[in-house]
Design a protein around this motif. Structure first.
Motif, mmCIF file in Angstrom:
data_model
loop_
_atom_site.group_PDB
_atom_site.id
_atom_site.type_symbol
_atom_site.label_atom_id
_atom_site.label_comp_id
_atom_site.label_asym_id
_atom_site.label_seq_id
_atom_site.Cartn_x
_atom_site.Cartn_y
_atom_site.Cartn_z
ATOM 1 N N ASP A 134 7.571 2.054 7.109
ATOM 2 C CA ASP A 134 6.181 2.289 6.713
ATOM 3 C C ASP A 134 5.285 1.196 7.290
ATOM 4 O OD1 ASP A 134 6.767 4.503 5.226
ATOM 5 O OD2 ASP A 134 6.897 3.426 3.321
ATOM 6 N N ALA A 135 4.108 1.587 7.723
ATOM 7 C CA ALA A 135 3.113 0.599 8.150
ATOM 8 C C ALA A 135 2.402 0.064 6.916
ATOM 9 C CB ALA A 135 2.117 1.243 9.107
ATOM 10 N N THR A 136 2.529 -1.229 6.699
ATOM 11 C CA THR A 136 1.790 -1.894 5.623
ATOM 12 C C THR A 136 1.153 -3.147 6.210
ATOM 13 O OG1 THR A 136 3.757 -3.125 4.949
ATOM 14 C CG2 THR A 136 3.321 -1.058 3.783
ATOM 15 N N LEU A 137 0.091 -3.586 5.582
ATOM 16 C CA LEU A 137 -0.651 -4.726 6.125
ATOM 17 C C LEU A 137 0.202 -5.986 6.030
ATOM 18 C CD1 LEU A 137 -3.373 -5.712 7.258
ATOM 19 C CD2 LEU A 137 -4.054 -6.181 4.892
ATOM 20 N N PRO A 145 -7.764 -4.007 4.218
ATOM 21 C CA PRO A 145 -7.417 -2.732 4.861
ATOM 22 C C PRO A 145 -6.057 -2.229 4.393
ATOM 23 C CG PRO A 145 -8.202 -4.316 6.475
ATOM 24 C CD PRO A 145 -8.065 -5.061 5.182
ATOM 25 N N LYS A 146 -5.978 -0.924 4.295
ATOM 26 C CA LYS A 146 -4.708 -0.291 3.930
ATOM 27 C C LYS A 146 -4.341 0.737 4.994
ATOM 28 C CE LYS A 146 -4.891 -0.742 -1.066
ATOM 29 N NZ LYS A 146 -5.182 -0.126 -2.351
ATOM 30 N N TYR A 147 -3.099 0.702 5.405
ATOM 31 C CA TYR A 147 -2.629 1.750 6.308
ATOM 32 C C TYR A 147 -2.525 3.053 5.529
ATOM 33 C CZ TYR A 147 -1.740 -1.527 10.060
ATOM 34 O OH TYR A 147 -1.911 -2.452 11.066
ATOM 35 N N ARG A 163 6.265 -5.592 -3.830
ATOM 36 C CA ARG A 163 6.203 -6.609 -2.783
ATOM 37 C C ARG A 163 7.510 -7.402 -2.746
ATOM 38 N NH1 ARG A 163 1.583 -6.996 -0.252
ATOM 39 N NH2 ARG A 163 -0.284 -6.122 -1.200
ATOM 40 N N HIS A 223 3.331 -14.320 -1.973
ATOM 41 C CA HIS A 223 3.850 -13.372 -2.948
ATOM 42 C C HIS A 223 3.004 -12.115 -3.070
ATOM 43 C CE1 HIS A 223 5.414 -17.330 -4.271
ATOM 44 N NE2 HIS A 223 6.499 -16.629 -4.513
ATOM 45 N N TRP A 224 1.696 -12.276 -2.986
ATOM 46 C CA TRP A 224 0.799 -11.222 -3.476
ATOM 47 C C TRP A 224 0.151 -10.413 -2.375
ATOM 48 C CZ3 TRP A 224 2.550 -11.339 -8.071
ATOM 49 C CH2 TRP A 224 2.809 -12.554 -8.703
ATOM 50 N N GLY A 225 0.549 -10.655 -1.128
ATOM 51 C CA GLY A 225 0.035 -9.847 -0.035
ATOM 52 C C GLY A 225 -1.184 -10.448 0.650
ATOM 53 N N ILE A 226 -1.724 -9.674 1.556
ATOM 54 C CA ILE A 226 -2.860 -10.104 2.370
ATOM 55 C C ILE A 226 -4.148 -9.726 1.645
ATOM 56 C CG2 ILE A 226 -3.954 -9.895 4.632
ATOM 57 C CD1 ILE A 226 -1.042 -11.003 4.648
ATOM 58 N N LYS A 227 -5.038 -10.685 1.483
ATOM 59 C CA LYS A 227 -6.295 -10.424 0.772
ATOM 60 C C LYS A 227 -7.476 -10.834 1.643
ATOM 61 C CE LYS A 227 -3.717 -9.411 -2.741
ATOM 62 N NZ LYS A 227 -3.256 -8.035 -2.793
ATOM 63 N N GLU A 238 0.809 -1.222 0.000
ATOM 64 C CA GLU A 238 0.000 0.000 0.000
ATOM 65 C C GLU A 238 0.839 1.268 0.000
ATOM 66 O OE1 GLU A 238 -0.340 -2.448 2.516
ATOM 67 O OE2 GLU A 238 -1.227 -1.487 4.284
#
Lengths: 91, 361
Positions: free
Chosen positions: B90-93, B77-79, A54, B56-60, A49
Motif C-alpha cells: 500500500d502507498a502510505t505517506l 497528504p493521504k494516498y 502504525r 511513532h505517530w507518522g508524518i504531520k 492512511e
C-alpha cells in the motif's frame, strides 16, 4: 463499556485527552472510531492512511497485544481495558 | 535580503535572526524533540510550513501564519485508498521532502513532494490534498523508480517556472528529472546527458538520482543538479544536461547545491569523498564554487575544520542569497559566509542533525 488508556506522549498533541476514557465498541477498529469522534484527527496518529496500525504504535487489550494490526478486528469485551502506547524505539 | 534563517533539524525547528549589528542569533525553537524533515516560507503570504517526521505517530504538517508564534496542524497528504507502491505494498505517506508555492493561484494551493513518490497539491482552504495521478501513473514508476537512501522513491525538488507555473520540474530520487508543461496532466523525463553509473545501462532514460534540482528565477532554463553521479547543468530547460564535475578534484560527489539567482553560472556544492565513503574529502570540510558554469571550481575552506571532520551536508542544507551563504551539517554544525564562501564562521556547533535550511522574512 471498554475503558481506554493512552500514553502520555499523545497528550502533547491532544492536551484535552484524558488518561482513561470509556468508549463504546465491539472491536479495536470501532474503539478507534469512537476516540476519533471525541478527538478529531487523533486516529491519524495511531493508524496509517490505509487503516493499519502504525509500525511503532502498540495496542493492548488487557495484557495482550492485539493480533490484527491490519484491520484491527480484535474483539473487545465490555469490561476490557485497551491501552494505546508507543513502541520503545527511536533515539 | 531576508533576515531570518529557519533550520529544520532532527530535534526540532530552530530560528535564527540577524540582529541590528548583523550578527545571527537564535531567537526561538519549536517542536522540541520532534524531527522536522522540511521547512518552507511561502513567498506569497509569508506563512511558514513544516513537516514533522514523528517516529511513532507518522508524518504531520503544521503551518504558522504569525512567524512561529502559533502553529496549527493541517491534515497531511493521504494516498487514496487502494493506491499501491507496487504489488502488495500500500502507498502510505512515508516522508515529506519538498514544498513549492504556485504563484498563479493566489495562496490557494501548495505542492508537496513525498516518499513513496507522490506529488500532492494541497488545497490550503479545505486542507484536502490531491495526488497527481498522471505522475503517479507514469509507466516508468513501478519498474524504473526505486528508493535511494530511503525505502521508496521520493520527490525532493519541485521547480516551478516563474514565467508560467503550469510548467514545472520535479527531481526524484531515484528516477530522475520529470517535466510537465500542462500543469501536471502529463510528464516527460528530462535526463538526457545524465549518467547513472549504478545501473547496467548508465544512459538509461529513467533511473537517475538527482540529489537536488535548482533553476534560476531570472533565467529559468538555466538549471543545476548535484547528482549521485556528478554535477550537471543545463541551459535549455533539461533538454541536454552537461557533466561539469571536477572528477580529479573535489567537486564531484555530494548532496547539496546552491546557485546564484542573478548569475546562474555561479554555483556552490558541498563535496563528500565518494558514494562509498561519505565523509568530507580527506576529512577536510570544504565548499566548492564555480563562477563559469562549472568549467572551473575553486575549493573554499577558510574557517572550516581541516582535520577529522565528519560533516555531510544534506541536499536542502546549503543555501545562499547573493553572497550570503549558510550550510548545516549532519553533525550539527551551522556555518555562515558573508563573502560568497571565501571565509566561513561557525554560527553554531551543537545543533541536532540538520535536515533543511530556508531563508525567511
Amino acid at each position: 463499556m471498554p475503558k481506554v488508556s493512552f500514553t502520555k506522549a499523545l497528550k502533547r498533541f491532544y492536551p484535552t485527552l484524558e488518561n482513561k476514557i470509556y468508549i463504546k465498541g465491539d472491536n479495536i477498529s470501532e474503539i478507534l472510531d469512537g476516540i476519533e469522534e471525541k478527538h478529531p484527527g487523533i486516529k491519524d496518529y495511531i493508524v496509517e492512511e490505509n487503516g493499519q496500525l502504525r509500525k511503532h504504535v502498540n495496542i493492548f487489550c488487557g495484557e495482550d497485544p492485539i493480533d490484527d494490526r491490519i484491520t484491527l478486528s480484535d474483539m473487545v469485551g465490555e469490561e476490557d481495558e485497551v491501552f494505546i502506547i508507543q513502541a520503545l524505539s527511536g533515539g | 535580503m531576508k533576515n531570518k534563517l529557519l533550520v529544520a533539524t532532527r530535534k526540532g525547528l530552530i530560528v535564527f535572526q540577524r540582529d541590528a549589528v548583523s550578527k545571527w542569533k537564535v531567537i526561538g525553537a519549536h517542536f522540541n524533540g520532534i524531527p522536522v524533515s522540511m521547512v518552507y516560507e511561502d513567498p506569497r503570504d509569508g506563512n511558514w510550513w513544516v513537516s514533522l517526521d514523528h517516529g511513532h505517530w507518522g508524518i504531520k504538517l503544521h503551518k504558522s501564519n504569525d512567524k512561529g508564534k502559533t502553529w496549527e496542524e493541517v491534515e497531511a497528504p493521504k494516498y487514496p485508498e487502494g493506491t499501491l507502491v507496487k504489488e502488495g505494498v500500500d502507498a502510505t505517506l512515508r516522508y515529506i521532502w519538498a514544498f513549492a508555492a504556485p504563484s498563479s493561484d493566489g495562496s490557494n494551493s501548495l505542492l508537496i513532494g513525498t516518499e513513496p513518490g507522490g506529488l500532492f497539491r494541497l488545497n490550503i482552504q479545505t486542507s484536502e490534498s490531491k495526488l497527481n495521478q498522471s505522475l503517479w501513473n507514469h509507466p516508468s514508476r513501478t519498474d524504473q523508480w526505486f528508493g535511494g537512501g530511503r525505502d521508496y522513491p521520493g520527490i525532493h525538488s519541485i521547480v516551478l517556472d516563474p514565467r508560467n507555473d503550469q510548467h514545472m520540474y520535479v527531481g526524484i530520487s531515484v528516477a530522475g528529472v520529470f517535466e510537465t508543461q500542462d500543469g501536471g496532466n502529463s510528464w516527460m523525463p528530462k535526463n538526457k546527458g545524465l549518467k547513472a553509473e549504478f545501473l547496467p545501462n548508465p544512459d538509461a532514460e529513467i533511473g537517475h538520482d538527482p540529489h537536488i534540482l535548482l533553476a534560476s528565477s531570472k533565467q529559468p532554463d538555466y538549471m543545476w543538479q548535484q547528482n549521485h553521479c556528478g554535477i550537471y547543468r543545463t541551459e535549455n530547460g533539461g533538454d541536454q544536461w552537461i557533466d561539469v564535475s571536477d572528477r580529479d578534484g573535489e567537486a564531484y560527489f555530494g548532496f547539496a547545491l546552491a546557485m546564484d539567482d542573478e548569475y546562474p553560472e555561479r554555483a556552490w556544492v558541498a563535496p563528500a569523498q565518494s558514494d562509498e565513503i561519505r565523509v568530507p574529502i580527506d576529512q577536510k570540510l570544504c565548499i566548492c564554487r564555480t563562477e563559469d558554469g562549472g568549467k572551473n571550481w575553486n575549493t573554499l575552506n577558510s574557517g572550516l575544520p581541516q582535520s577529522y571532520a565528519y560533516d555531510i551536508i544534506y541536499r536542502h542544507c546549503l543555501i545562499n542569497q547573493q553572497d550570503e551563504l549558510f550550510f548545516g551539517t549532519t553533525t550539527g554544525n551551522l556555518f555562515y559566509s558573508s563573502d560568497g564562501g571565501d571565509h566561513w564562521e561557525a554560527l553554531h556547533q551543537f545543533l541536532p542533525m540538520v535536515y533543511c535550511l530556508t531563508w525567511a522574512d
